[in-house]
Design an enzyme around this catalytic site. Structure first.
Site, PDB file in Angstrom:
ATOM      1  N   GLU A 120     -20.786  34.028 -34.041  1.00 59.15           N
ATOM      2  CA  GLU A 120     -22.136  34.378 -33.641  1.00 59.15           C
ATOM      3  C   GLU A 120     -22.726  33.394 -32.619  1.00 59.15           C
ATOM      4  O   GLU A 120     -23.414  33.802 -31.689  1.00 59.15           O
ATOM      5  CB  GLU A 120     -23.047  34.444 -34.874  1.00 59.15           C
ATOM      6  CG  GLU A 120     -24.400  35.027 -34.550  1.00 59.15           C
ATOM      7  CD  GLU A 120     -25.176  35.400 -35.807  1.00 59.15           C
ATOM      8  OE1 GLU A 120     -24.536  35.531 -36.867  1.00 59.15           O
ATOM      9  OE2 GLU A 120     -26.396  35.564 -35.703  1.00 59.15           O
ATOM     10  N   ASP A 121     -22.435  32.110 -32.801  1.00 58.51           N
ATOM     11  CA  ASP A 121     -23.127  31.093 -31.998  1.00 58.51           C
ATOM     12  C   ASP A 121     -22.312  30.513 -30.839  1.00 58.51           C
ATOM     13  O   ASP A 121     -22.854  29.782 -30.029  1.00 58.51           O
ATOM     14  CB  ASP A 121     -23.533  29.901 -32.896  1.00 58.51           C
ATOM     15  CG  ASP A 121     -24.612  30.281 -33.888  1.00 58.51           C
ATOM     16  OD1 ASP A 121     -25.137  31.403 -33.750  1.00 58.51           O
ATOM     17  OD2 ASP A 121     -24.905  29.479 -34.785  1.00 58.51           O
TER      18      ASP A 121
END
Ligand code: MN
Length: 708
Positions: free
Chosen positions: A76-77
């Site tokens: 996600e990051d």
């Protein structure tokens, strides 16, 4: 500060065969991926996945779970892709990481709708592999530990969600220490003042009662040592949040919380658990209703233990938990104990967690995410229990509610006709406290009405009001109902008449105007069977061989009223310690105020009461109908003092579908011990079956039923 070497050290402690290279590779990949990111605390971002992985080592989880923790925020990051993770670590880890990515970051959402959607994803993800949720919980724990770095408003939202969703989910998975820490951290954000007050109070209690606790501990140890049982005993201090919850739930003050202290006794075998409960109950009085045997009936999250509360020295109430070391491990680590580093197989999670199945079914029924979140979030709330009807309808009740409350909550009509219940498929007493996730089937009888005693058992206003109302009407009719039956039986036994030829005349002989008054007076015992027989004589309907002047022997008189538990239109209660079960020979004593008190015919009181024919009434059981209520009988058992003896006895009782309600060691010598066991059975032949199955056990010498 924590680094990858320290992490690998703590894995190696419980899993010497860990794949150090693979863990290292995961760490390096995560570190590179997050390299320019920082936590709000100013720490490099990698410190977060490292700490999450470290938390999981405390629960001794497998390599795949640890690696997933290291990678949980990468997709996600960072630029790392799921494809790369799959190429590097294989399908198992990739799908775990994918599961976590799909759940997303609940902390970042503030809108209810988004939170709800994420919760739905969480439940779906964990239904594939519960390890996804375990990593998520560790993730939340570390975020809670570092929550001070977030803005105040955000802290409140995250703490609230932790209390409402994550702490209860940890509880459902049985990971007790994680649940406790989440609650404490969140409580400190939501209501720091209250927490501080409780902490201070706890501190002052523990300094005041230091001696008391030491002496109780010493007493306990002394008693157990006498019996040569290996054990450890530890004090068990309650946490501020659980005290706070109890204070709110029961609206009591801190001073009234008597059971802040408890002890946990850990032993080697199940047999020792039961031996210790026997010893403890012999030495101290057990507080009724607090004995819980979660060994024979584990909780929904597989928790096993025996609980009891005793009246200790100086009348202090002390909570005791007795369990084996493996049960203790399960109580602390919950599902993680099943998910050991050794345990490679992935079974179907739905089979392991019936409550998860229920949640998924609700999802499949196509409820909106928001509705689902609201209802399931509530279900996870500790202040309420959520039970199911056999058709899957959810019934929300306050904690401490009974099947009676459940019945009235389903429908007033169901409550009115309720005569028994099955909880999770097993017959259960109507006074049993319901647990989250219980499925309750209410057994009804059209002719039945709720007895008055239920008002005390019921918890909800709805049930109490309905029971009170119907009983007022019932009382009006109860005595005339009884009187009618007595008159009818007397008519059959003393005359050849089918009915009383002239009822008005008959009433006049007693100075009464209506049959309703007559029935009522007979029912209340104000008109005796003897005077009725005299009236028969005057009306010339009495049998030739029946002499109304002869001594009236009520014990052989044919007036016999069928009884079925408490659920007739007549107020029945059992004499204290009568310990009768359906099928036992019984008699009743009528008291106008109290209704009928039921005694065993083996009672010493039989002679005393039968002399007073007016109040004596012969009773029989109506046991043709399905009996669903359990009655408590007591047996005394003499058995050999040897390893495994108690476990065999309790097992035999369990296999006979009877409940152990209490267990007390009466005496013991080197070779033998004597026990009193209270057993919940449905009727006499059930009890006899239980007794004969206990007798079959080789170590058992003697089993005797104890009545009064
Ligand atoms: Mn995270």
């Amino acid at each position: 500060m924590l680094n990858e070497n320290l992490l690998i050290d703590s894995i190696t402690k419980y899993n010497p065969a860990t794949n150090k290279d693979l863990i290292n590779r995961a760490f390096v990949i995560a570190e590179i991926a997050h390299q320019n990111q920082k936590r709000r605390s100013g720490d490099p971002y990698i410190s977060h996945p490292l700490e999450v992985a470290k938390i999981l080592t405390e629960y001794r989880l497998d390599d795949a779970t640890i690696i997933t923790a290291l990678l949980h925020d990468t997709i996600e990051d960072t630029k790392l892709t799921l494809k790369e993770v799959r190429g590097e670590f294989g399908e198992e880890i990739a799908s775990l990481v994918d599961g976590l990515t799909k759940i997303g970051k609940l902390d970042l959402f503030t809108k209810e709708a988004e939170q709800a959607e994420n919760f739905r994803k969480l439940i779906l993800a964990m239904s594939n592999d519960v390890r996804v949720l375990i990593v998520k919980l560790a993730d939340r724990l570390h975020n809670m530990r570092t929550i001070n770095f977030l803005p105040e408003e955000k802290q409140q939202i995250i703490a609230k969600e932790t209390i409402e969703v994550y702490a209860p989910l940890s509880g459902r998975l049985g990971i007790h220490s994680l649940k406790e820490e989440l609650e404490e951290l969140a409580f400190d954000v939501i209501n720091p003042k209250a927490r501080k007050i409780i902490l201070e109070k706890l501190l002052s209690i523990s300094s005041d009662s230091g001696e008391l606790i030491d002496s109780i501990k010493a007493d306990l140890s002394k008693e157990i040592k006498k019996n040569k049982i290996n054990f450890t005993v530890e004090g068990r201090e309650k946490k501020p949040f659980s005290i706070w919850r109890k204070m709110n739930r029961k609206s009591i003050s801190l001073e009234q919380l008597s059971d802040i202290y408890g002890f946990r006794i850990i032993v080697n075998s199940i047999d020792d658990c039961y031996r210790i409960i026997g010893i403890v109950h012999q030495k101290w009085n057990a507080i009724p209703g607090r004995f819980k045997d979660y060994i024979s009936t584990p909780k929904i999250n597989d928790y096993q233990s025996i609980h009891t509360t005793i009246l200790g020295p100086d009348n202090n109430r002390i909570e005791l938990q007795i369990r084996t070391s493996s049960m203790n491990d399960l109580a602390e680590r919950g599902v993680a104990a099943h998910r050991n580093y050794k345990d490679k197989s992935i079974e179907n999670e739905r089979q392991n967690y019936p409550w998860l199945d229920d949640l998924l079914e609700m999802l499949e029924q196509g409820e909106s995410s928001q509705d689902f979140f609201e209802s399931t979030k509530l279900e996870l709330f500790q202040d309420q229990v959520f039970c199911f009807t056999p058709k899957g309808r959810i019934i929300a009740l306050p904690i401490g509610a009974t099947p009676i409350d459940f019945a009235f909550e389903v429908h007033t009509d169901v409550g009115m006709k309720c005569i028994g219940c099955r909880v999770n498929g097993l017959n259960s007493p109507l006074y049993a406290e319901l647990d989250n996730g219980d499925e309750i089937e209410i057994i009804t009888d059209d002719k039945s009405l709720p007895p008055m005693a239920w008002e005390k058992i019921a918890l909800t206003g709805k049930a109490k009001i309905a029971i009170r109302r119907i009983n007022k009407e019932k009382i009006k009719n109860q005595y005339s109902e009884l009187g009618k039956q007595i008159l009818d039986k007397l008519l059959k036994s003393s005359t050849d008449a089918k009915k009383i030829p002239n009822m008005k005349d008959f009433c006049k002989k007693f100075g009464l105007k209506s049959s309703a008054d007559l029935y009522s007076k007979i029912g209340r015992g104000e008109i005796t069977p003897e005077s009725i027989r005299k009236a028969f004589l005057k009306m010339k309907i009495i049998k030739a061989n029946d002499d109304p002047n002869s001594a009236f022997d009520p014990t052989i008189n044919a007036v016999s009223i069928p009884v079925r538990g408490f659920d007739k239109n007549i107020p029945f209660k059992f004499a204290d310690n009568s310990r009768v079960v359906p099928g036992d020979k019984i008699f009743g004593v009528i008291d106008g105020e109290e209704g009928i008190t039921i005694y065993s015919k083996q009672s010493k009181n039989l002679v005393k009461y039968s002399e007073n024919a007016a109040s004596f009434i012969d009773l029989t059981w109506d046991i043709e109908n399905n009996l669903t209520e359990r009655y408590i009988a007591r047996v005394m058992i003499d058995c050999k003092n040897e390893v495994g003896a108690l476990a065999k006895i309790t097992r035999a009782i369990g296999l006979s579908n009877a409940n152990i309600e209490n267990l007390k060691l009466v005496s013991r010598s080197r070779d033998f011990y004597k026990l009193d066991i209270d057993i919940g059975v449905f009727h006499l032949s059930h009890l006899n079956l239980v007794i004969s199955s206990i007798r079959k056990i080789a170590v058992v010498h003697r089993v005797i039923r104890i009545m009064e």
